[in-house]
Design an enzyme around this catalytic site. Structure first.
Site, PDB file in Angstrom:
ATOM      1  N   CYS A  25     -75.517   7.956-125.847  1.00  0.00           N
ATOM      2  CA  CYS A  25     -76.877   7.958-126.394  1.00  0.00           C
ATOM      3  C   CYS A  25     -77.217   9.385-126.806  1.00  0.00           C
ATOM      4  O   CYS A  25     -76.465  10.332-126.543  1.00  0.00           O
ATOM      5  CB  CYS A  25     -77.865   7.452-125.347  1.00  0.00           C
ATOM      6  SG  CYS A  25     -77.998   8.532-123.890  1.00  0.00           S
ATOM      7  N   HIS A  87     -79.945  14.433-116.065  1.00  0.00           N
ATOM      8  CA  HIS A  87     -80.758  13.607-115.174  1.00  0.00           C
ATOM      9  C   HIS A  87     -82.025  14.300-114.700  1.00  0.00           C
ATOM     10  O   HIS A  87     -82.909  13.665-114.142  1.00  0.00           O
ATOM     11  CB  HIS A  87     -79.927  13.188-113.959  1.00  0.00           C
ATOM     12  CG  HIS A  87     -78.678  12.464-114.316  1.00  0.00           C
ATOM     13  ND1 HIS A  87     -77.431  13.021-114.161  1.00  0.00           N
ATOM     14  CD2 HIS A  87     -78.482  11.246-114.856  1.00  0.00           C
ATOM     15  CE1 HIS A  87     -76.511  12.169-114.577  1.00  0.00           C
ATOM     16  NE2 HIS A  87     -77.125  11.090-115.008  1.00  0.00           N
ATOM     17  N   GLU A 139     -81.655  11.284-111.107  1.00  0.00           N
ATOM     18  CA  GLU A 139     -82.874  11.236-111.904  1.00  0.00           C
ATOM     19  C   GLU A 139     -84.082  10.874-111.044  1.00  0.00           C
ATOM     20  O   GLU A 139     -85.155  11.466-111.185  1.00  0.00           O
ATOM     21  CB  GLU A 139     -82.744  10.226-113.049  1.00  0.00           C
ATOM     22  CG  GLU A 139     -83.987  10.169-113.907  1.00  0.00           C
ATOM     23  CD  GLU A 139     -83.967   9.051-114.930  1.00  0.00           C
ATOM     24  OE1 GLU A 139     -85.051   8.534-115.261  1.00  0.00           O
ATOM     25  OE2 GLU A 139     -82.872   8.693-115.404  1.00  0.00           O
ATOM     26  N   THR A 177     -85.189   6.143-116.270  1.00  0.00           N
ATOM     27  CA  THR A 177     -84.928   5.852-117.681  1.00  0.00           C
ATOM     28  C   THR A 177     -83.703   4.987-117.909  1.00  0.00           C
ATOM     29  O   THR A 177     -83.588   4.348-118.953  1.00  0.00           O
ATOM     30  CB  THR A 177     -84.762   7.149-118.503  1.00  0.00           C
ATOM     31  OG1 THR A 177     -83.603   7.844-118.050  1.00  0.00           O
ATOM     32  CG2 THR A 177     -85.982   8.027-118.389  1.00  0.00           C
ATOM     33  N   CYS A 207     -86.487   3.490-121.912  1.00  0.00           N
ATOM     34  CA  CYS A 207     -85.397   4.147-122.636  1.00  0.00           C
ATOM     35  C   CYS A 207     -84.811   3.216-123.697  1.00  0.00           C
ATOM     36  O   CYS A 207     -84.323   2.135-123.394  1.00  0.00           O
ATOM     37  CB  CYS A 207     -84.299   4.565-121.653  1.00  0.00           C
ATOM     38  SG  CYS A 207     -82.850   5.273-122.450  1.00  0.00           S
ATOM     39  N   SER A 235     -72.154   5.081-112.778  1.00  0.00           N
ATOM     40  CA  SER A 235     -73.102   4.985-113.898  1.00  0.00           C
ATOM     41  C   SER A 235     -73.927   3.723-113.738  1.00  0.00           C
ATOM     42  O   SER A 235     -73.418   2.607-113.895  1.00  0.00           O
ATOM     43  CB  SER A 235     -72.343   4.957-115.233  1.00  0.00           C
ATOM     44  OG  SER A 235     -73.195   4.582-116.287  1.00  0.00           O
TER      45      SER A 235
END
Length: 323
Positions: A25, A87, A139, A177, A207, A235
């Protein structure tokens, strides 16, 4: 002696379909480029607080270029060039970096920064903050550490009932997010029932990359026999892509690269779908596709979908040229 080539396992002329969008992204592209530019400007070593993004291949590649990844700022020499990961970090980490006189370059994803600012605005207005996210995620820890007020973490609907605030308390929520609207819808609904006056961001603040990739894998799963998600085990958005595919009634597997493919997963498959988490470079997707060709797959093509076309600006500190 020549290597033994395995006999084809997938169905004859099996097709491989690549989800669109998939992989990196804009926030990840920006973070990786920040580290690379910092190395060009300052030379090695450049220290990075936590993994720049959740992908071991990306981290290993940057390490070979001179990046040093640390989990504590105590591991960073005073005054050294230090990059904060995509993050984000807490105020305590910012303050520690200042006390050590580190040359900080902030690679926090702009969407994460937006969440930090939202939480701070709500806190300044006297709200108790509820963060929707996964415990232990960098995050989430960074967001919770950005407000100097009462803050609570909620990871599922059951935890809403355990919140200690009374129903008439001023409450606000923000979200991690790497969760999508689909991930958070039930929790937000439960919060609104418990706290009728609760405030939070608009749904378009979710997001874009997380939601887009989940929408794409949902459409992909409807067209294939099995889905492979390329991404790191740590992830959260990659793991969620696998779950979304499975919810469509299709077998789905998370692999870090082509070495993680079990041929039994694709045995007899006529159409195999591939997608990738937002921290996964395209080169790994192509290596997985090549491995499927070795197992007997034929055509590899893109699924229908739109390119996101989103680019986040780099910080000024990495745009100047080295002297």
């Amino acid at each position: 002696m020549s290597p033994i080539v395995p006999a084809p396992i997938v169905a004859p002329a099996a097709q491989v379909l690549l989800a669109r969008p998939r992989g990196f992204c804009a926030g990840v592209v920006r973070a990786v480029e920040i580290v690379e530019r910092a190395l060009d400007l300052h030379g090695a070593p450049v220290y990075v607080f936590h993994e720049i993004v959740h992908n071991g291949h990306v981290v290993a590649d940057l390490r070979t270029k001179g990046a040093v990844f640390v989990d504590s700022l105590e591991q960073v020499p005073k005054g050294a060039v230090t990059v904060f990961s995509a993050h984000g970090v807490s105020l305590a980490v910012v303050q520690q970096s200042q006390s050590r006189k580190l040359q900080v370059i902030d690679a926090t994803c702009p969407l994460v920064t937006k969440v930090h600012l939202q939480a701070q605005r709500y806190a300044q207005k006297g709200h108790v903050i509820v963060v929707i996210g996964h415990a232990g995620h960098e995050e989430v820890e960074g967001t919770m550490g950005r407000v100097e007020t009462e803050v609570h973490l909620v990871s599922d609907i059951d935890q809403v009932a355990a919140l200690p605030m009374p129903a008439d308390a001023p409450v606000a929520y923000v979200t991690q997010t790497t969760l999508s609207l689909d991930d958070t819808r039930g929790i937000i609904a439960a919060l609104k029932v418990r706290y009728p006056a609760i405030v939070g961001p608009e749904t378009d603040d979710i997001c874009y990359a997380t939601q887009n990739r989940q929408n794409a894998v949902r459409e992909l799963a409807a067209q294939v026999d099995v889905v492979l998600v390329v991404g790191a085990r740590n992830s959260s958005n990659s793991a969620r892509l696998r779950e979304v595919a499975q919810q469509q009634g299709k077998p789905a597997h998370l692999v870090q690269d082509e070495t993680g493919i079990d041929p039994a997963w694709v045995a007899g498959a006529r159409r195999i779908g591939i997608t990738a988490g937002a921290s996964t470079p395209e080169v790994l997707v192509q290596r997985v596709a090549q491995r499927l060709r070795e197992l007997g797959a034929g055509e590899v093509r893109q699924a229908e979908g739109d390119d996101e076309g989103i680019v986040f600006r780099l910080p000024v500190s990495v745009l100047r040229r080295a002297a």
